[in-house]
Design an enzyme around this catalytic site. Structure first.
Site, mmCIF file in Angstrom:
data_model
loop_
_atom_site.group_PDB
_atom_site.id
_atom_site.type_symbol
_atom_site.label_atom_id
_atom_site.label_comp_id
_atom_site.label_asym_id
_atom_site.label_seq_id
_atom_site.Cartn_x
_atom_site.Cartn_y
_atom_site.Cartn_z
ATOM 1 N N ALA A 76 29.724 44.595 43.723
ATOM 2 C CA ALA A 76 29.986 43.230 44.167
ATOM 3 C C ALA A 76 29.735 43.131 45.665
ATOM 4 O O ALA A 76 29.795 44.121 46.396
ATOM 5 C CB ALA A 76 31.430 42.843 43.849
ATOM 6 N N GLY A 119 30.576 46.772 40.422
ATOM 7 C CA GLY A 119 30.097 45.661 39.613
ATOM 8 C C GLY A 119 28.747 45.930 38.989
ATOM 9 O O GLY A 119 28.422 45.381 37.928
ATOM 10 N N GLU A 122 29.577 47.775 35.901
ATOM 11 C CA GLU A 122 30.211 46.826 34.986
ATOM 12 C C GLU A 122 29.177 45.896 34.353
ATOM 13 O O GLU A 122 29.280 45.559 33.166
ATOM 14 C CB GLU A 122 31.284 46.033 35.734
ATOM 15 C CG GLU A 122 32.483 46.885 36.104
ATOM 16 C CD GLU A 122 33.383 46.253 37.154
ATOM 17 O OE1 GLU A 122 34.523 46.714 37.307
ATOM 18 O OE2 GLU A 122 32.938 45.311 37.837
ATOM 19 N N GLU A 142 35.969 51.392 43.055
ATOM 20 C CA GLU A 142 36.887 50.318 43.470
ATOM 21 C C GLU A 142 38.201 50.806 44.061
ATOM 22 O O GLU A 142 38.718 50.209 45.014
ATOM 23 C CB GLU A 142 37.175 49.381 42.275
ATOM 24 C CG GLU A 142 36.047 48.415 41.947
ATOM 25 C CD GLU A 142 35.021 48.984 40.997
ATOM 26 O OE1 GLU A 142 34.223 48.203 40.454
ATOM 27 O OE2 GLU A 142 35.011 50.223 40.787
#
Length: 259
Positions: A76, A119, A122, A142
Protein backbone atom coordinates in the site's frame (compact mmCIF):
# COMPACT_ATOMS: atom_id res chain seq x y z
CA UNK A 1 -3.33 -8.24 -31.01
CA UNK A 2 -4.28 -6.34 -27.85
CA UNK A 3 -6.88 -3.64 -27.55
CA UNK A 4 -6.42 -0.95 -24.91
CA UNK A 5 -9.30 -0.28 -22.53
CA UNK A 6 -9.98 2.52 -20.05
CA UNK A 7 -7.59 5.07 -21.61
CA UNK A 8 -8.40 7.51 -18.77
CA UNK A 9 -6.78 5.22 -16.18
CA UNK A 10 -3.61 6.55 -14.55
CA UNK A 11 -2.48 3.69 -12.29
CA UNK A 12 -3.45 0.74 -14.49
CA UNK A 13 -2.85 -0.17 -18.11
CA UNK A 14 -5.70 -2.42 -19.26
CA UNK A 15 -5.87 -4.32 -22.53
CA UNK A 16 -8.08 -6.96 -24.08
CA UNK A 17 -6.42 -10.10 -25.49
CA UNK A 18 -7.47 -12.98 -27.72
CA UNK A 19 -10.78 -11.72 -29.10
CA UNK A 20 -11.70 -10.18 -25.79
CA UNK A 21 -11.92 -13.36 -23.71
CA UNK A 22 -8.92 -12.28 -21.58
CA UNK A 23 -8.28 -8.92 -19.92
CA UNK A 24 -4.76 -7.91 -18.87
CA UNK A 25 -4.42 -5.27 -16.13
CA UNK A 26 -0.87 -4.06 -15.55
CA UNK A 27 -0.19 -2.07 -12.41
CA UNK A 28 1.63 1.04 -13.59
CA UNK A 29 3.06 3.31 -10.90
CA UNK A 30 6.73 2.49 -11.53
CA UNK A 31 7.96 5.65 -9.83
CA UNK A 32 6.71 4.30 -6.46
CA UNK A 33 7.19 0.57 -7.18
CA UNK A 34 3.48 0.11 -7.89
CA UNK A 35 2.39 1.18 -4.43
CA UNK A 36 -1.37 0.70 -4.18
CA UNK A 37 -2.98 4.11 -3.71
CA UNK A 38 -6.51 5.51 -3.83
CA UNK A 39 -6.34 6.01 -7.60
CA UNK A 40 -5.36 2.40 -8.23
CA UNK A 41 -8.11 1.13 -5.92
CA UNK A 42 -10.69 3.31 -7.69
CA UNK A 43 -9.57 2.04 -11.09
CA UNK A 44 -9.63 -1.57 -9.91
CA UNK A 45 -13.23 -1.04 -8.79
CA UNK A 46 -14.15 0.32 -12.23
CA UNK A 47 -12.44 -2.64 -13.90
CA UNK A 48 -14.26 -5.10 -11.61
CA UNK A 49 -17.61 -3.50 -12.44
CA UNK A 50 -16.89 -4.10 -16.12
CA UNK A 51 -15.86 -7.73 -15.52
CA UNK A 52 -18.93 -8.37 -13.37
CA UNK A 53 -21.17 -7.13 -16.17
CA UNK A 54 -19.28 -8.95 -18.93
CA UNK A 55 -17.32 -11.85 -17.36
CA UNK A 56 -13.84 -12.44 -18.74
CA UNK A 57 -10.66 -13.96 -17.38
CA UNK A 58 -8.41 -11.37 -15.71
CA UNK A 59 -4.62 -11.36 -15.58
CA UNK A 60 -3.01 -8.93 -13.12
CA UNK A 61 0.66 -8.15 -13.70
CA UNK A 62 3.23 -5.58 -12.67
CA UNK A 63 5.59 -3.44 -14.71
CA UNK A 64 9.24 -2.49 -15.06
CA UNK A 65 10.62 0.38 -13.00
CA UNK A 66 12.93 3.11 -14.30
CA UNK A 67 16.00 1.15 -13.16
CA UNK A 68 14.92 -1.85 -15.24
CA UNK A 69 13.69 -4.00 -12.36
CA UNK A 70 10.35 -5.78 -12.51
CA UNK A 71 7.86 -5.11 -9.73
CA UNK A 72 4.42 -6.53 -8.99
CA UNK A 73 3.43 -4.27 -6.08
CA UNK A 74 5.53 -3.09 -3.15
CA UNK A 75 2.46 -2.69 -0.92
CA UNK A 76 0.00 0.00 0.00
CA UNK A 77 1.06 3.62 -0.51
CA UNK A 78 2.63 4.33 2.89
CA UNK A 79 2.17 8.09 2.61
CA UNK A 80 -1.58 7.60 2.26
CA UNK A 81 -1.68 4.71 4.73
CA UNK A 82 -0.02 6.82 7.43
CA UNK A 83 -2.91 9.28 7.32
CA UNK A 84 -5.71 6.71 7.52
CA UNK A 85 -7.82 6.60 10.68
CA UNK A 86 -9.87 3.94 12.44
CA UNK A 87 -12.82 5.02 10.30
CA UNK A 88 -10.81 4.27 7.15
CA UNK A 89 -9.88 0.86 8.57
CA UNK A 90 -13.55 0.07 9.23
CA UNK A 91 -14.35 1.01 5.63
CA UNK A 92 -11.90 -1.69 4.50
CA UNK A 93 -10.53 0.30 1.56
CA UNK A 94 -8.11 -2.36 0.28
CA UNK A 95 -10.04 -5.23 1.83
CA UNK A 96 -13.15 -4.44 -0.17
CA UNK A 97 -11.42 -4.25 -3.55
CA UNK A 98 -9.42 -7.45 -2.96
CA UNK A 99 -12.61 -9.25 -1.95
CA UNK A 100 -14.32 -7.95 -5.07
CA UNK A 101 -11.46 -9.27 -7.20
CA UNK A 102 -11.66 -12.65 -5.46
CA UNK A 103 -15.39 -12.82 -6.20
CA UNK A 104 -15.19 -11.99 -9.92
CA UNK A 105 -17.26 -14.48 -11.94
CA UNK A 106 -14.35 -15.92 -13.91
CA UNK A 107 -10.87 -16.78 -12.63
CA UNK A 108 -8.15 -14.22 -11.93
CA UNK A 109 -4.45 -14.91 -12.52
CA UNK A 110 -1.68 -12.94 -10.81
CA UNK A 111 1.62 -12.89 -12.73
CA UNK A 112 4.27 -11.96 -10.16
CA UNK A 113 7.83 -10.84 -10.82
CA UNK A 114 9.77 -8.84 -8.27
CA UNK A 115 8.26 -7.66 -5.01
CA UNK A 116 4.76 -8.64 -3.91
CA UNK A 117 4.80 -7.26 -0.39
CA UNK A 118 2.05 -6.21 2.00
CA UNK A 119 -0.88 -5.09 -0.11
CA UNK A 120 0.93 -6.50 -3.14
CA UNK A 121 0.83 -10.02 -1.69
CA UNK A 122 -2.76 -9.45 -0.54
CA UNK A 123 -3.67 -8.50 -4.10
CA UNK A 124 -1.95 -11.64 -5.43
CA UNK A 125 -3.74 -13.74 -2.81
CA UNK A 126 -7.09 -12.49 -4.08
CA UNK A 127 -6.37 -14.19 -7.41
CA UNK A 128 -7.39 -17.78 -8.16
CA UNK A 129 -3.97 -18.58 -9.64
CA UNK A 130 -0.50 -17.18 -9.07
CA UNK A 131 2.38 -17.73 -11.50
CA UNK A 132 5.76 -16.21 -10.75
CA UNK A 133 9.46 -15.99 -11.45
CA UNK A 134 12.27 -17.28 -9.25
CA UNK A 135 13.11 -13.62 -8.51
CA UNK A 136 9.67 -12.90 -7.03
CA UNK A 137 9.55 -11.90 -3.35
CA UNK A 138 6.47 -12.53 -1.21
CA UNK A 139 6.03 -11.04 2.26
CA UNK A 140 3.75 -9.26 4.72
CA UNK A 141 5.83 -6.61 6.55
CA UNK A 142 2.86 -4.84 8.17
CA UNK A 143 3.72 -5.60 11.81
CA UNK A 144 7.03 -3.79 11.30
CA UNK A 145 4.96 -0.69 10.48
CA UNK A 146 2.74 -1.02 13.53
CA UNK A 147 -0.28 -2.50 11.73
CA UNK A 148 -1.45 -5.93 10.53
CA UNK A 149 -2.09 -7.58 7.19
CA UNK A 150 -5.80 -6.86 7.31
CA UNK A 151 -6.80 -7.04 3.64
CA UNK A 152 -6.88 -10.83 3.45
CA UNK A 153 -3.22 -11.25 4.31
CA UNK A 154 -3.96 -13.39 7.36
CA UNK A 155 -6.67 -15.86 6.40
CA UNK A 156 -5.93 -16.10 2.67
CA UNK A 157 -2.23 -16.60 3.35
CA UNK A 158 -2.96 -19.27 5.99
CA UNK A 159 -5.25 -21.07 3.54
CA UNK A 160 -2.52 -21.01 0.89
CA UNK A 161 0.59 -22.01 2.85
CA UNK A 162 -0.65 -23.36 6.19
CA UNK A 163 -0.62 -22.02 9.72
CA UNK A 164 3.07 -22.56 10.54
CA UNK A 165 4.52 -20.76 7.53
CA UNK A 166 1.87 -18.05 7.69
CA UNK A 167 3.01 -17.26 11.23
CA UNK A 168 6.63 -16.95 10.07
CA UNK A 169 5.61 -14.53 7.33
CA UNK A 170 3.13 -12.49 9.37
CA UNK A 171 4.82 -12.47 12.77
CA UNK A 172 8.54 -12.86 12.02
CA UNK A 173 8.84 -11.02 8.71
CA UNK A 174 9.92 -13.98 6.58
CA UNK A 175 10.01 -13.23 2.85
CA UNK A 176 9.66 -16.10 0.36
CA UNK A 177 11.44 -16.16 -2.98
CA UNK A 178 9.82 -17.73 -6.01
CA UNK A 179 11.23 -21.22 -5.44
CA UNK A 180 10.07 -21.23 -1.81
CA UNK A 181 6.66 -19.96 -2.90
CA UNK A 182 6.38 -22.86 -5.36
CA UNK A 183 7.53 -25.37 -2.74
CA UNK A 184 4.83 -24.17 -0.33
CA UNK A 185 2.08 -23.96 -2.99
CA UNK A 186 1.75 -20.19 -2.83
CA UNK A 187 2.30 -20.18 -6.60
CA UNK A 188 1.44 -22.87 -9.12
CA UNK A 189 4.40 -22.50 -11.47
CA UNK A 190 7.68 -20.62 -12.07
CA UNK A 191 8.82 -19.08 -15.35
CA UNK A 192 11.61 -16.97 -16.75
CA UNK A 193 10.79 -13.25 -16.55
CA UNK A 194 10.52 -12.97 -20.34
CA UNK A 195 8.06 -15.88 -20.42
CA UNK A 196 5.93 -15.03 -17.39
CA UNK A 197 3.17 -13.15 -19.17
CA UNK A 198 3.01 -15.77 -21.93
CA UNK A 199 2.58 -18.44 -19.26
CA UNK A 200 -0.25 -16.47 -17.66
CA UNK A 201 -1.95 -16.05 -21.03
CA UNK A 202 -1.57 -19.77 -21.80
CA UNK A 203 -3.21 -20.61 -18.47
CA UNK A 204 -6.01 -18.16 -19.24
CA UNK A 205 -6.52 -19.76 -22.65
CA UNK A 206 -6.78 -23.19 -21.05
CA UNK A 207 -9.46 -21.85 -18.72
CA UNK A 208 -11.26 -20.24 -21.66
CA UNK A 209 -11.55 -23.65 -23.36
CA UNK A 210 -13.86 -24.79 -20.56
CA UNK A 211 -17.55 -23.91 -20.41
CA UNK A 212 -17.93 -20.43 -18.97
CA UNK A 213 -21.03 -21.18 -16.88
CA UNK A 214 -19.47 -24.35 -15.48
CA UNK A 215 -16.35 -22.38 -14.53
CA UNK A 216 -18.39 -19.63 -12.85
CA UNK A 217 -20.49 -22.05 -10.83
CA UNK A 218 -17.51 -24.22 -9.88
CA UNK A 219 -15.62 -21.15 -8.66
CA UNK A 220 -18.62 -20.13 -6.54
CA UNK A 221 -19.00 -23.62 -5.05
CA UNK A 222 -15.27 -23.76 -4.25
CA UNK A 223 -15.73 -20.64 -2.12
CA UNK A 224 -18.57 -22.14 -0.10
CA UNK A 225 -17.98 -23.23 3.53
CA UNK A 226 -17.83 -26.95 4.24
CA UNK A 227 -21.21 -26.77 5.95
CA UNK A 228 -22.83 -25.92 2.59
CA UNK A 229 -21.79 -29.25 1.07
CA UNK A 230 -23.06 -31.54 -0.35
CA UNK A 231 -26.35 -29.67 -0.76
CA UNK A 232 -24.88 -26.74 -2.70
CA UNK A 233 -23.13 -29.18 -5.04
CA UNK A 234 -26.45 -30.81 -5.93
CA UNK A 235 -28.15 -27.48 -6.59
CA UNK A 236 -25.25 -26.22 -8.70
CA UNK A 237 -25.12 -29.43 -10.69
CA UNK A 238 -28.88 -29.26 -11.27
CA UNK A 239 -28.39 -25.87 -12.94
CA UNK A 240 -25.58 -27.17 -15.14
CA UNK A 241 -27.46 -30.35 -16.10
CA UNK A 242 -30.05 -28.15 -17.82
CA UNK A 243 -27.58 -25.86 -19.60
CA UNK A 244 -27.34 -25.98 -23.42
CA UNK A 245 -23.54 -26.21 -23.18
CA UNK A 246 -23.77 -29.45 -21.18
CA UNK A 247 -25.80 -31.14 -23.91
CA UNK A 248 -23.68 -29.73 -26.74
CA UNK A 249 -20.34 -30.59 -25.16
CA UNK A 250 -21.38 -34.09 -24.11
CA UNK A 251 -22.84 -34.82 -27.54
CA UNK A 252 -19.61 -33.61 -29.14
CA UNK A 253 -17.67 -35.96 -26.83
CA UNK A 254 -19.88 -38.90 -27.81
CA UNK A 255 -19.57 -38.03 -31.50
CA UNK A 256 -15.75 -38.02 -31.23
CA UNK A 257 -15.81 -41.48 -29.64
CA UNK A 258 -17.71 -42.86 -32.63
CA UNK A 259 -14.96 -41.83 -35.06
Amino acid sequence: MSEHLFPHFQALKVSRLHDGEIVLAQLHRPEVRNAIDHTMVTELHELCADLEETPRILIIAGCTTDNGRSIFASGADIAQLKERTHQDALRGINNMIFQRIAELPLPVIAAVDGFALGGGLELALSADFRVATAEAKFGQPETGLGIMAAAGGTWRLRAAVGQTLAREILLAGRVLNGEEALEHHLVSSLHEPTQLLDAAVELAQNIAKQDSLAIQITKSVLAMPESAHPHVDNIAQAILFESPAKHQRMQAFLDRRKK
